[in-house]
Design a protein around this motif. Structure first.
Motif, PDB file in Angstrom:
ATOM      1  N   ASP A 164     -37.671  20.539  -0.628  1.00 50.23           N
ATOM      2  CA  ASP A 164     -36.859  21.421   0.202  1.00 50.23           C
ATOM      3  C   ASP A 164     -36.769  22.765  -0.520  1.00 50.23           C
ATOM      4  OD1 ASP A 164     -36.316  19.550   2.220  1.00 50.23           O
ATOM      5  OD2 ASP A 164     -34.690  18.683   1.038  1.00 50.23           O
ATOM      6  N   ILE A 165     -37.334  23.801   0.093  1.00 47.05           N
ATOM      7  CA  ILE A 165     -37.401  25.119  -0.538  1.00 47.05           C
ATOM      8  C   ILE A 165     -36.578  26.102   0.284  1.00 47.05           C
ATOM      9  CG2 ILE A 165     -38.910  26.981  -1.308  1.00 47.05           C
ATOM     10  CD1 ILE A 165     -41.159  24.947  -1.535  1.00 47.05           C
ATOM     11  N   GLN A 166     -35.612  26.730  -0.378  1.00 48.11           N
ATOM     12  CA  GLN A 166     -34.790  27.743   0.277  1.00 48.11           C
ATOM     13  C   GLN A 166     -35.128  29.109  -0.287  1.00 48.11           C
ATOM     14  OE1 GLN A 166     -30.526  27.274  -0.011  1.00 48.11           O
ATOM     15  NE2 GLN A 166     -30.108  29.131   1.167  1.00 48.11           N
ATOM     16  N   SER A 167     -35.287  30.066   0.599  1.00 50.54           N
ATOM     17  CA  SER A 167     -35.533  31.454   0.182  1.00 50.54           C
ATOM     18  C   SER A 167     -34.220  32.226   0.201  1.00 50.54           C
ATOM     19  CB  SER A 167     -36.544  32.113   1.118  1.00 50.54           C
ATOM     20  OG  SER A 167     -36.056  32.095   2.451  1.00 50.54           O
ATOM     21  N   PHE A 168     -34.139  33.224  -0.663  1.00 57.65           N
ATOM     22  CA  PHE A 168     -32.939  34.056  -0.685  1.00 57.65           C
ATOM     23  C   PHE A 168     -33.319  35.468  -1.132  1.00 57.65           C
ATOM     24  CE2 PHE A 168     -33.401  32.048  -4.807  1.00 57.65           C
ATOM     25  CZ  PHE A 168     -33.125  33.050  -5.722  1.00 57.65           C
ATOM     26  N   ASN A 169     -32.605  36.443  -0.601  1.00 53.47           N
ATOM     27  CA  ASN A 169     -32.889  37.837  -0.933  1.00 53.47           C
ATOM     28  C   ASN A 169     -32.383  38.203  -2.319  1.00 53.47           C
ATOM     29  OD1 ASN A 169     -32.451  38.523   2.444  1.00 53.47           O
ATOM     30  ND2 ASN A 169     -34.275  39.204   1.360  1.00 53.47           N
ATOM     31  N   VAL A 170     -33.080  39.158  -2.934  1.00 52.64           N
ATOM     32  CA  VAL A 170     -32.634  39.771  -4.178  1.00 52.64           C
ATOM     33  C   VAL A 170     -32.557  41.278  -3.948  1.00 52.64           C
ATOM     34  CG1 VAL A 170     -33.549  37.947  -5.659  1.00 52.64           C
ATOM     35  CG2 VAL A 170     -35.011  39.902  -5.061  1.00 52.64           C
ATOM     36  N   SER A 171     -32.047  42.014  -4.945  1.00 51.98           N
ATOM     37  CA  SER A 171     -31.877  43.459  -4.818  1.00 51.98           C
ATOM     38  C   SER A 171     -32.941  44.169  -5.647  1.00 51.98           C
ATOM     39  CB  SER A 171     -30.475  43.856  -5.305  1.00 51.98           C
ATOM     40  OG  SER A 171     -30.291  45.246  -5.187  1.00 51.98           O
ATOM     41  N   HIS A 172     -34.014  44.574  -4.981  1.00 57.67           N
ATOM     42  CA  HIS A 172     -35.146  45.174  -5.674  1.00 57.67           C
ATOM     43  C   HIS A 172     -35.793  46.188  -4.742  1.00 57.67           C
ATOM     44  CE1 HIS A 172     -38.011  45.340  -8.901  1.00 57.67           C
ATOM     45  NE2 HIS A 172     -39.024  44.916  -8.182  1.00 57.67           N
ATOM     46  N   ASP A 173     -36.504  47.159  -5.302  1.00 59.69           N
ATOM     47  CA  ASP A 173     -37.057  48.224  -4.477  1.00 59.69           C
ATOM     48  C   ASP A 173     -38.402  47.842  -3.863  1.00 59.69           C
ATOM     49  OD1 ASP A 173     -38.376  48.269  -6.888  1.00 59.69           O
ATOM     50  OD2 ASP A 173     -38.239  50.433  -7.198  1.00 59.69           O
ATOM     51  N   ALA A 174     -38.382  46.738  -3.158  1.00 59.50           N
ATOM     52  CA  ALA A 174     -39.496  46.297  -2.320  1.00 59.50           C
ATOM     53  C   ALA A 174     -38.968  46.219  -0.897  1.00 59.50           C
ATOM     54  CB  ALA A 174     -40.016  44.943  -2.798  1.00 59.50           C
ATOM     55  N   ILE A 175     -39.860  45.949   0.066  1.00 59.81           N
ATOM     56  CA  ILE A 175     -39.447  46.050   1.466  1.00 59.81           C
ATOM     57  C   ILE A 175     -38.413  44.975   1.847  1.00 59.81           C
ATOM     58  CG2 ILE A 175     -41.412  44.694   2.336  1.00 59.81           C
ATOM     59  CD1 ILE A 175     -41.398  46.627   4.781  1.00 59.81           C
ATOM     60  N   ASN A 176     -38.595  43.748   1.404  1.00 57.96           N
ATOM     61  CA  ASN A 176     -37.629  42.677   1.695  1.00 57.96           C
ATOM     62  C   ASN A 176     -37.857  41.537   0.700  1.00 57.96           C
ATOM     63  OD1 ASN A 176     -35.562  41.300   2.932  1.00 57.96           O
ATOM     64  ND2 ASN A 176     -36.780  40.590   4.666  1.00 57.96           N
ATOM     65  N   PRO A 177     -37.570  41.765  -0.571  1.00 58.85           N
ATOM     66  CA  PRO A 177     -37.902  40.767  -1.602  1.00 58.85           C
ATOM     67  C   PRO A 177     -37.059  39.512  -1.492  1.00 58.85           C
ATOM     68  CG  PRO A 177     -36.543  42.513  -2.523  1.00 58.85           C
ATOM     69  CD  PRO A 177     -36.894  42.942  -1.126  1.00 58.85           C
ATOM     70  N   GLN A 178     -37.675  38.373  -1.770  1.00 56.80           N
ATOM     71  CA  GLN A 178     -36.956  37.103  -1.750  1.00 56.80           C
ATOM     72  C   GLN A 178     -37.527  36.181  -2.818  1.00 56.80           C
ATOM     73  OE1 GLN A 178     -37.752  35.777   2.314  1.00 56.80           O
ATOM     74  NE2 GLN A 178     -39.433  34.466   1.631  1.00 56.80           N
ATOM     75  N   PHE A 179     -36.662  35.326  -3.327  1.00 57.70           N
ATOM     76  CA  PHE A 179     -37.089  34.316  -4.292  1.00 57.70           C
ATOM     77  C   PHE A 179     -36.714  32.942  -3.769  1.00 57.70           C
ATOM     78  CE2 PHE A 179     -37.963  37.986  -6.706  1.00 57.70           C
ATOM     79  CZ  PHE A 179     -38.937  37.602  -7.619  1.00 57.70           C
ATOM     80  N   TYR A 180     -36.871  31.921  -4.599  1.00 61.36           N
ATOM     81  CA  TYR A 180     -36.841  30.561  -4.071  1.00 61.36           C
ATOM     82  C   TYR A 180     -36.122  29.592  -5.002  1.00 61.36           C
ATOM     83  CZ  TYR A 180     -40.596  32.621  -1.302  1.00 61.36           C
ATOM     84  OH  TYR A 180     -41.324  33.452  -0.477  1.00 61.36           O
ATOM     85  N   THR A 181     -35.440  28.638  -4.369  1.00 58.34           N
ATOM     86  CA  THR A 181     -34.917  27.483  -5.083  1.00 58.34           C
ATOM     87  C   THR A 181     -35.484  26.251  -4.401  1.00 58.34           C
ATOM     88  OG1 THR A 181     -32.913  26.368  -5.870  1.00 58.34           O
ATOM     89  CG2 THR A 181     -32.777  27.426  -3.713  1.00 58.34           C
ATOM     90  N   MET A 182     -35.905  25.264  -5.176  1.00 58.35           N
ATOM     91  CA  MET A 182     -36.614  24.105  -4.612  1.00 58.35           C
ATOM     92  C   MET A 182     -36.079  22.811  -5.205  1.00 58.35           C
ATOM     93  SD  MET A 182     -40.169  25.413  -6.251  1.00 58.35           S
ATOM     94  CE  MET A 182     -39.758  27.004  -5.508  1.00 58.35           C
ATOM     95  N   SER A 183     -35.995  21.795  -4.347  1.00 58.35           N
ATOM     96  CA  SER A 183     -35.371  20.535  -4.741  1.00 58.35           C
ATOM     97  C   SER A 183     -36.216  19.352  -4.284  1.00 58.35           C
ATOM     98  CB  SER A 183     -33.976  20.406  -4.117  1.00 58.35           C
ATOM     99  OG  SER A 183     -33.164  21.510  -4.424  1.00 58.35           O
ATOM    100  N   GLN A 184     -36.228  18.321  -5.104  1.00 55.98           N
ATOM    101  CA  GLN A 184     -36.831  17.038  -4.745  1.00 55.98           C
ATOM    102  C   GLN A 184     -36.293  15.976  -5.689  1.00 55.98           C
ATOM    103  OE1 GLN A 184     -40.944  15.953  -5.631  1.00 55.98           O
ATOM    104  NE2 GLN A 184     -41.251  15.382  -3.503  1.00 55.98           N
ATOM    105  N   ASN A 185     -35.971  14.816  -5.126  1.00 59.17           N
ATOM    106  CA  ASN A 185     -35.514  13.662  -5.922  1.00 59.17           C
ATOM    107  C   ASN A 185     -34.373  14.037  -6.872  1.00 59.17           C
ATOM    108  OD1 ASN A 185     -37.542  12.129  -4.691  1.00 59.17           O
ATOM    109  ND2 ASN A 185     -39.021  12.586  -6.310  1.00 59.17           N
ATOM    110  N   ASN A 186     -33.417  14.786  -6.326  1.00 58.34           N
ATOM    111  CA  ASN A 186     -32.219  15.189  -7.077  1.00 58.34           C
ATOM    112  C   ASN A 186     -32.543  16.072  -8.288  1.00 58.34           C
ATOM    113  OD1 ASN A 186     -29.373  15.203  -7.176  1.00 58.34           O
ATOM    114  ND2 ASN A 186     -29.387  13.681  -8.830  1.00 58.34           N
TER     115      ASN A 186
END
Length: 262
Positions: free
Chosen positions: A113-135
């Motif tokens: 399960d991968i969730q994307s989230f925005n960060v504050s950077h001088d790109a058009i719409n930057p996002q990073f990720y948190t990912m989960s499996q088997n706790n």
């Protein structure tokens, strides 16, 4: 879950993540050849990659995209605005390989399960990720001028963080960069310093946190030993044990980290 930071720094970024159902890369900021060599160094192959997640369009995150998209039939995920920016850079990606991954969306990819989230950077719409499996949970956050409460809420309570520790403020201020570049790095859409990163880490570390990879270090305004020492000093003030509880790990622009199993 297993992972390795294949490369991290101002010159190129790429992270390998493996689940029990496949593997993916977060960013391809090296040449295709260098990514092939980095994967070979950890006994993996680009031929076996099942997906690529793009964070934003800066060249140190997409340098290898054109060649990889041409040579390998790998699904590539980015948000709509980032795809527009990639197109504007004349980097062709076949339509059948292009997939949209919007901010604050959760997708299941290679069983994670991968969730994307925005960060504050001088790109058009930057996002990073948190990912989960088997706790188990891995969160990646670099290329941000600050770490907001919203970002902290999304990444908190991860087993492993890949966390930006970009610069030492004094080195940056006294360094060779023009003042406009220094202002950009120090701004809310630039990069977080060692100390600011550590204060943000303090708010997201929990008992389950085992490793933090200090990432995206500036080639000119930071060194590994200084980043580690600066982060340790702040965390120790909050009684966070970086000797027995949490391991602070270096990353490198050339050498992949060893495969780590969460």
């Amino acid at each position: 879950m297993e992972m390795s930071v294949l490369a991290s720094g101002s010159s190129g970024n790429c992270i390998y993540v493996e689940s029990d159902r496949g593997s993916l890369l977060i960013d391809v900021g090296l040449t295709c050849k260098r990514i092939e060599l980095a994967l070979d160094a950890i006994n993996r192959s680009l031929k076996d990659i099942d997906a690529i997640l793009i964070t934003h369009e800066h060249i140190d995150h997409i340098k290898g995209l054109k060649v990889i998209a041409k040579r390998y039939n790998i699904p590539i995920f980015a948000n709509k605005e980032t795809w527009i920016a990639i197109d504007q850079k004349n980097i062709p990606v076949p339509s059948e390989q292009r997939f949209e991954f919007s901010p604050l969306q959760t997708k299941e990819i290679i069983g994670m399960d991968i969730q994307s989230f925005n960060v504050s950077h001088d790109a058009i719409n930057p996002q990073f990720y948190t990912m989960s499996q088997n706790n188990k949970r891995l969160s990646v956050i670099t290329d941000t001028g600050y770490v907001s409460d919203e970002m902290k809420g999304i990444i908190k309570d991860s087993d492993v963080f890949v966390f930006e520790s970009n610069h030492d403020v004094d080195m940056l201020r006294m360094g060779r960069y023009p003042w406009s570049t220094k202002q950009r790095i120090l701004s809310d859409v630039g990069h977080v310093s060692n100390e600011d990163a550590a204060h943000a880490m303090r708010d997201v570390i929990t008992d389950r946190t085992k490793r933090i990879y200090l990432s995206h270090l500036s080639q000119d305004n930071n060194i590994k030993e200084l980043a580690r020492m600066s982060v340790e000093q702040v965390l120790h003030r909050y009684d966070i044990d970086t000797k027995n509880h949490i391991t602070l790990c270096d990353t490198d622009k050339e050498t992949p980290t060893e495969i780590y199993t969460l």
